[in-house]
Design a protein around this motif. Structure first.
Motif, PDB file in Angstrom:
ATOM      1  N   ASP A 222       4.768   2.798 -12.884  1.00  0.00           N
ATOM      2  CA  ASP A 222       6.050   2.832 -12.167  1.00  0.00           C
ATOM      3  C   ASP A 222       6.922   1.618 -12.484  1.00  0.00           C
ATOM      4  O   ASP A 222       7.427   0.930 -11.590  1.00  0.00           O
TER       5      ASP A 222
ATOM      6  N   GLU B  95       6.381   1.080  -7.332  1.00  0.00           N
ATOM      7  CA  GLU B  95       5.300   1.244  -6.365  1.00  0.00           C
ATOM      8  C   GLU B  95       4.207   0.186  -6.502  1.00  0.00           C
ATOM      9  O   GLU B  95       3.437  -0.038  -5.569  1.00  0.00           O
ATOM     10  N   TYR B  96       4.177  -0.509  -7.652  1.00  0.00           N
ATOM     11  CA  TYR B  96       3.122  -1.492  -7.897  1.00  0.00           C
ATOM     12  C   TYR B  96       3.750  -2.876  -8.119  1.00  0.00           C
ATOM     13  O   TYR B  96       4.095  -3.241  -9.245  1.00  0.00           O
TER      14      TYR B  96
ATOM     15  N   ASP C 294      -5.917   7.125  -8.839  1.00  0.00           N
ATOM     16  CA  ASP C 294      -4.534   6.748  -9.121  1.00  0.00           C
ATOM     17  C   ASP C 294      -4.367   6.403 -10.600  1.00  0.00           C
ATOM     18  O   ASP C 294      -3.648   7.069 -11.325  1.00  0.00           O
TER      19      ASP C 294
ATOM     20  N   THR D  50      -8.425   2.566  -9.483  1.00  0.00           N
ATOM     21  CA  THR D  50      -7.810   2.535  -8.157  1.00  0.00           C
ATOM     22  C   THR D  50      -7.670   3.956  -7.618  1.00  0.00           C
ATOM     23  O   THR D  50      -7.585   4.920  -8.378  1.00  0.00           O
TER      24      THR D  50
ATOM     25  N   ARG E 218      -1.157  -0.829  -4.932  1.00  0.00           N
ATOM     26  CA  ARG E 218       0.043  -0.174  -4.416  1.00  0.00           C
ATOM     27  C   ARG E 218       0.753  -1.036  -3.371  1.00  0.00           C
ATOM     28  O   ARG E 218       0.142  -1.896  -2.726  1.00  0.00           O
ATOM     29  N   SER E 219       2.050  -0.752  -3.163  1.00  0.00           N
ATOM     30  CA  SER E 219       2.869  -1.587  -2.284  1.00  0.00           C
ATOM     31  C   SER E 219       2.360  -1.602  -0.851  1.00  0.00           C
ATOM     32  O   SER E 219       2.439  -2.633  -0.171  1.00  0.00           O
TER      33      SER E 219
ATOM     34  N   SER F 206      -6.422  -1.777  -3.484  1.00  0.00           N
ATOM     35  CA  SER F 206      -5.615  -1.326  -4.615  1.00  0.00           C
ATOM     36  C   SER F 206      -4.371  -2.182  -4.787  1.00  0.00           C
ATOM     37  O   SER F 206      -4.132  -3.144  -4.053  1.00  0.00           O
TER      38      SER F 206
ATOM     39  N   THR G 190      -3.905   1.058   3.846  1.00  0.00           N
ATOM     40  CA  THR G 190      -3.555   2.463   3.691  1.00  0.00           C
ATOM     41  C   THR G 190      -4.412   3.286   4.649  1.00  0.00           C
ATOM     42  O   THR G 190      -5.602   3.012   4.809  1.00  0.00           O
TER      43      THR G 190
ATOM     44  N   LYS H  75      -5.781   6.889  -5.097  1.00  0.00           N
ATOM     45  CA  LYS H  75      -4.496   7.272  -4.532  1.00  0.00           C
ATOM     46  C   LYS H  75      -4.513   7.056  -3.021  1.00  0.00           C
ATOM     47  O   LYS H  75      -5.584   6.987  -2.402  1.00  0.00           O
ATOM     48  N   PRO H  76      -3.333   6.960  -2.400  1.00  0.00           N
ATOM     49  CA  PRO H  76      -3.280   6.766  -0.942  1.00  0.00           C
ATOM     50  C   PRO H  76      -4.056   7.855  -0.203  1.00  0.00           C
ATOM     51  O   PRO H  76      -3.968   9.040  -0.530  1.00  0.00           O
TER      52      PRO H  76
END
Length: 535
Positions: free
Chosen positions: A432, A446-447, A385, A469, A494-495, A492, A316, A471-472
């Protein structure tokens, strides 16, 4: 991730000693003798190239710009997947453990690049950054990274692919892989300028695959080819070393049945310049072209091997310094209550931290420490997050600066895309997740594979702790953890940090599921369908 940081630790030691030069390892000719696979007619060998932080977005962009001809060729003549799910946390040492064992952290017991051992009452750090290493002590960091990681930290009750292949009579090798436990005896030779100022012995006896190449620590090619193992070449942990070793084995007809090759260079560039940088991928494309030509041609490579190329985690983009990208965890929790790296615990210290870039573990190390209070404090920061913890078999998750909460546990009537069943209560939007009440199925957003990956992290170690975690755009920090302002970060779930590319050249078979945790079974199946291995 590993990200070469334990090598930075070794480099730091060099500044502390007046000993010049290195004590070179003796040639280990037995590696090159025993490495060659037995003659198995109609069986291709498998070469696995793991390019640290390789992302499909960069590959696709480079191909659109007509700057990645070798990637284009391999993709057009093979299989290309953009959504291979990594392990969690998305740090190389934990991901590699998942890849090599076929288990998530609740099975292999490597929770991250840094974590806290409640049993030993100490922080385990495999080399997150120079400042943390100095504060925690060079000896324990070196001992954990070089000795304990494979010998005791990696769960001895879970078998590695190297051990499974040895039991089946097949040969295997590792070039610069950090997780290498196998059945063959090896000796790591520690340079004098390292063991001199530290307590590391000159030689360390380890178990590994038939061939174990680990930079200057284990260089079985010494005396045969000139390898880049100097300090300026990160002691051999670099793409040049890895590709030279691989091409030597090809030219000399000594490829094992399965060979793991780690390519670390891209990760370092992206941490500095951010995930959109194309320079490192173009260099990798050139190296892949040279590799195919080593066989004589791409067609000849197709006849001899199954070539698998993959990333281990994404990245990210971290915001620049003027946009406040660092989430200072000690400041949020109350600085005087948080144990500093290397500090001895006292009755006043309630928490200790293990920061893995965009994720962190927050441990309650004193009986009076309240995780509920820590959640309340962390919850107020809008840059966080989610925060997760476990209680009586349930995993709980709450969003940062929001009132939404979800709890879940394994088993139940809802089935996810990986045939895992779950019971969920509360607001599914926290992670999500969507549920189809008609057919009792779950869909991840998203995860990716979040229910299993998060619960695995929660069960990877003992003690009371939180998973946090960012956030972006943001990353978590301790008093001395490394920073990547304006660059790239991961850790993290996230994708963007979890989905990586997978290219398969030389086989029409694909893994049962597109997850790194499923690749070990896939490779074993490619090599022989009769092999018996531990789940």
């Amino acid at each position: 991730m590993w990200k070469l940081r334990w090598l930075r630790v070794l480099s730091l030691i060099l500044l502390w000693t007046l000993v010049a030069g290195c004590q070179h390892a003796k040639p280990k000719e037995e590696d090159l003798i025993r490495i060659k696979s037995v003659n198995r007619e109609h069986n291709k060998k498998v070469i696995l190239l793991v390019a640290d932080s390789l992302m499909s977005q960069t590959i696709d962009y480079g191909m659109r710009q007509n700057e990645l001809p070798t990637f284009r060729y391999l993709i057009e003549h093979g299989q290309y997947y953009k959504d291979l799910v990594s392990s969690f946390p998305t740090m190389s040492v934990s991901i590699d453990s998942t890849l090599i064992t076929g288990r998530y952290p609740d099975g292999h017991r490597i929770p991250g690049l840094t974590w806290y051992s409640g049993t030993d009452r100490k922080t385990v750090n495999y080399g997150t950054g120079p400042l943390e290493v100095l504060q925690q002590g060079i000896d324990p960091v070196l001992a954990d990274a070089v000795i304990h990681l494979n010998s005791t930290h990696l769960n001895p009750k879970v078998s590695t692919i190297y051990e499974d292949l040895a039991r089946s009579g097949l040969k295997s090798g590792s070039i610069n892989g950090l997780i290498y436990r196998g059945s063959a005896n090896h000796t790591l030779s520690v340079p004098g300028w390292i063991h001199g100022p530290s307590s590391l012995p000159k030689q360390i006896h380890v178990k590994g695959p038939d061939l174990l190449a680990l930079g200057t620590l284990s260089n079985p090619f010494e005396g045969f080819i000139d390898m880049p193992t100097g300090l300026g070449n990160r002691m051999g942990i670099n793409n040049d070393y890895s590709m030279k070793a691989l091409k030597y084995l090809i030219k000399d007809g000594k490829l094992p049945d399965f060979l793991y090759v780690y390519l670390p260079d891209l990760d370092q560039e992206l941490h500095k310049n951010g995930p959109s940088s194309l320079k490192g991928v173009k260099a990798l494309d050139d190296q892949l072209h040279s590799l195919l030509q080593t066989f004589g041609s791409p067609d000849q490579a197709l006849q001899e091997v199954i070539l698998v190329i993959m990333g281990d985690s994404g990245m990210t983009q971290i915001l620049p310094a003027n946009q406040n990208p660092e989430i200072d965890l000690p400041s949020i929790l109350g600085d005087v209550r948080v144990l500093s790296p290397g500090e001895t615990a006292t009755k006043d210290k309630e928490f200790t931290l293990a920061v893995n870039e965009t994720m962190a573990y927050v441990y309650a190390i004193h009986e009076k420490a309240s995780l509920e209070e820590a959640v309340t404090l962390l919850h107020q920061d809008s840059r966080i997050d989610f925060i997760a913890w476990q209680d009586q078999g349930w995993v709980y998750a709450v969003q940062g600066s929001a009132s939404k909460q979800l709890r879940y546990k394994a088993g139940g009537t809802l089935t996810d895309p990986y045939k895992q069943t779950w019971t969920l209560e509360g607001d599914l939007k926290v992670l999500d997740v969507e549920a189809n009440d008609t057919n009792h199925t779950l869909i991840y957003g998203e995860y990716p594979d979040v229910l299993k990956r998060l619960s695995s992290a929660m069960n990877s170690q003992t003690g009371r702790f939180l998973v946090v975690t960012a956030k972006p755009g943001y990353e978590l920090s301790d008093k001395s953890s490394p920073s990547h302002k304006g660059g790239g970060g991961h850790g993290s779930i996230r994708s963007a940090e979890s989905l990586v590319p997978l290219i398969i050249y030389g086989s029409d078979q694909k893994p049962q599921f597109l997850r790194i945790v499923d690749l070990k079974a896939y490779f074993l199946d490619l090599l022989t369908k009769k092999i018996q291995y531990n789940e």
